[in-house]
Design a protein around this motif. Structure first.
Motif, PDB file in Angstrom:
ATOM      1  N   UNK A  18      10.704 -29.153 -51.657  1.00 51.72           N
ATOM      2  CA  UNK A  18      11.040 -28.408 -50.304  1.00 51.72           C
ATOM      3  C   UNK A  18      12.851 -27.884 -50.799  1.00 51.72           C
ATOM      4  N   UNK A  19      13.115 -26.889 -49.855  1.00 50.79           N
ATOM      5  CA  UNK A  19      14.227 -26.357 -49.954  1.00 50.79           C
ATOM      6  C   UNK A  19      15.413 -26.985 -48.845  1.00 50.79           C
ATOM      7  N   UNK A  20      16.436 -26.773 -49.071  1.00 50.70           N
ATOM      8  CA  UNK A  20      17.540 -27.117 -48.013  1.00 50.70           C
ATOM      9  C   UNK A  20      17.476 -26.371 -46.988  1.00 50.70           C
ATOM     10  N   UNK A  21      17.670 -26.408 -45.637  1.00 49.12           N
ATOM     11  CA  UNK A  21      17.784 -25.328 -44.658  1.00 49.12           C
ATOM     12  C   UNK A  21      18.950 -24.390 -44.932  1.00 49.12           C
ATOM     13  N   UNK A  22      18.457 -23.111 -44.455  1.00 45.52           N
ATOM     14  CA  UNK A  22      19.424 -21.990 -44.572  1.00 45.52           C
ATOM     15  C   UNK A  22      19.211 -21.302 -43.567  1.00 45.52           C
ATOM     16  N   UNK A  23      19.964 -20.969 -42.449  1.00 44.48           N
ATOM     17  CA  UNK A  23      19.924 -20.086 -41.479  1.00 44.48           C
ATOM     18  C   UNK A  23      20.277 -18.703 -41.709  1.00 44.48           C
ATOM     19  N   UNK A  24      19.527 -17.764 -41.401  1.00 42.61           N
ATOM     20  CA  UNK A  24      19.768 -16.166 -41.561  1.00 42.61           C
ATOM     21  C   UNK A  24      20.008 -15.579 -40.427  1.00 42.61           C
ATOM     22  N   UNK A  25      20.819 -14.975 -39.973  1.00 41.36           N
ATOM     23  CA  UNK A  25      20.983 -14.209 -38.872  1.00 41.36           C
ATOM     24  C   UNK A  25      21.000 -12.742 -38.916  1.00 41.36           C
ATOM     25  N   UNK A  26      20.548 -11.989 -38.004  1.00 35.95           N
ATOM     26  CA  UNK A  26      20.640 -10.541 -37.900  1.00 35.95           C
ATOM     27  C   UNK A  26      20.220  -9.792 -39.347  1.00 35.95           C
ATOM     28  N   UNK A  27      19.075 -10.143 -39.569  1.00 34.27           N
ATOM     29  CA  UNK A  27      18.260  -9.726 -40.845  1.00 34.27           C
ATOM     30  C   UNK A  27      17.667  -8.285 -40.460  1.00 34.27           C
ATOM     31  N   UNK A  28      18.121  -7.216 -41.150  1.00 31.14           N
ATOM     32  CA  UNK A  28      17.500  -5.943 -40.802  1.00 31.14           C
ATOM     33  C   UNK A  28      17.106  -5.181 -42.071  1.00 31.14           C
ATOM     34  N   UNK A  29      16.884  -5.807 -43.115  1.00 30.05           N
ATOM     35  CA  UNK A  29      16.406  -5.434 -44.273  1.00 30.05           C
ATOM     36  C   UNK A  29      16.008  -6.424 -45.230  1.00 30.05           C
ATOM     37  N   UNK A  30      15.290  -6.174 -46.333  1.00 26.77           N
ATOM     38  CA  UNK A  30      14.647  -7.080 -47.317  1.00 26.77           C
ATOM     39  C   UNK A  30      15.957  -7.569 -48.001  1.00 26.77           C
ATOM     40  N   UNK A  31      15.822  -9.039 -47.946  1.00 26.25           N
ATOM     41  CA  UNK A  31      17.304  -9.795 -48.628  1.00 26.25           C
ATOM     42  C   UNK A  31      16.475 -10.748 -49.601  1.00 26.25           C
ATOM     43  N   UNK A  32      17.400 -10.928 -50.610  1.00 20.35           N
ATOM     44  CA  UNK A  32      17.145 -12.208 -51.455  1.00 20.35           C
ATOM     45  C   UNK A  32      18.228 -13.170 -51.362  1.00 20.35           C
ATOM     46  N   UNK A  33      17.872 -14.356 -51.195  1.00 17.14           N
ATOM     47  CA  UNK A  33      18.741 -15.553 -50.701  1.00 17.14           C
ATOM     48  C   UNK A  33      18.499 -16.886 -51.882  1.00 17.14           C
ATOM     49  N   UNK A  34      19.517 -17.329 -52.095  1.00 19.45           N
ATOM     50  CA  UNK A  34      19.427 -18.377 -53.250  1.00 19.45           C
ATOM     51  C   UNK A  34      19.740 -19.754 -52.536  1.00 19.45           C
ATOM     52  N   UNK A  35      18.626 -20.492 -52.482  1.00 15.01           N
ATOM     53  CA  UNK A  35      18.770 -21.837 -51.607  1.00 15.01           C
ATOM     54  C   UNK A  35      18.697 -22.941 -52.454  1.00 15.01           C
ATOM     55  N   UNK A  36      19.039 -24.230 -52.327  1.00 13.49           N
ATOM     56  CA  UNK A  36      18.905 -25.447 -53.086  1.00 13.49           C
ATOM     57  C   UNK A  36      17.585 -25.956 -52.991  1.00 13.49           C
ATOM     58  N   UNK A  37      17.132 -26.827 -54.037  1.00 12.79           N
ATOM     59  CA  UNK A  37      16.137 -27.431 -53.829  1.00 12.79           C
ATOM     60  C   UNK A  37      16.312 -29.010 -53.735  1.00 12.79           C
ATOM     61  N   UNK A  38      15.509 -29.367 -52.771  1.00 10.29           N
ATOM     62  CA  UNK A  38      15.523 -30.958 -52.439  1.00 10.29           C
ATOM     63  C   UNK A  38      14.667 -31.696 -53.677  1.00 10.29           C
ATOM     64  N   UNK A  39      15.312 -32.335 -54.466  1.00  5.12           N
ATOM     65  CA  UNK A  39      14.516 -33.301 -55.478  1.00  5.12           C
ATOM     66  C   UNK A  39      13.922 -34.505 -54.965  1.00  5.12           C
ATOM     67  N   UNK A  40      12.753 -34.818 -55.182  1.00  2.00           N
ATOM     68  CA  UNK A  40      12.420 -35.979 -54.761  1.00  2.00           C
ATOM     69  C   UNK A  40      13.090 -37.187 -55.372  1.00  2.00           C
ATOM     70  N   UNK A  41      12.972 -38.370 -54.741  1.00  2.00           N
ATOM     71  CA  UNK A  41      13.959 -39.606 -55.318  1.00  2.00           C
ATOM     72  C   UNK A  41      13.435 -40.173 -56.604  1.00  2.00           C
TER      73      UNK A  41
END
Length: 163
Positions: A18-41
């Motif tokens: 899974x990735x960490x939650x990242x909220x995006x607002x007012x998206x009106x065009x294609x975007x690339x977003x970097x998100x952190x991964x949640x590593x298993x214990x």
């Protein structure tokens, strides 16, 4: 590509990362977003982050004239609706705009809702629509109707002419 390093039991129990939650607002065009991964214990990952591309497609509204039907109308009845077709508006993506026509919608009034109706009006609902449209509306959403039971033809026996 992300590689999971862990003991065999952990590897066998992991079906996704899974990735960490990242909220995006007012998206009106294609975007690339970097998100952190949640590593298993008890594990490590070859990458700490991933880049997601979020495609955004423009939507527009289309209005179509759709006939009102009663598919289970018994053959000894006749139905007249006023109007006989109504406007259906729907939001559709630009890539599906040309695929959207009146035939993908259906407004089918059940005979049971007409048979005992004393008001002569009925509220309309879409009984079929594609899952790739949104915010549908019917205008007008109520119509008037006349339901008539056809008279059965009477048969007369041939009688000899008077002499």
């Amino acid at each position: 590509k992300v590689i999971l390093y862990a003991n065999q039991a952990t590897i066998d129990s992991v079906s996704n990362i899974k990735t960490e939650f990242k909220q995006l607002t007012k998206i009106d065009k294609t975007q690339s977003v970097t998100v952190k991964l949640q590593k298993p214990e008890g594990s490590s990952l070859s990458e700490e982050t991933v880049t997601l591309t979020i495609p955004i497609e423009e939507f527009t509204e289309k209005v179509l004239s759709v006939p009102v039907i009663c598919s289970n109308l018994p053959s000894n009845y006749e139905l007249k609706t006023f109007p006989s077709s109504v406007n259906v508006s729907a939001n559709v993506s630009m890539s599906k705009f040309n695929d959207l026509d009146a035939f993908v919608f259906e407004i089918d009034i059940p005979f049971e809702s007409l048979k005992d109706n004393k008001t002569g009006t009925v509220k309309l609902e879409l009984t079929k629509q594609p899952d790739w449209v949104s915010d549908t509306a019917i205008n007008p959403n109520t119509i008037e109707f006349i339901l008539e039971q056809k008279s059965s033809p009477t048969t007369t026996a041939n009688q000899p002419a008077d002499e």
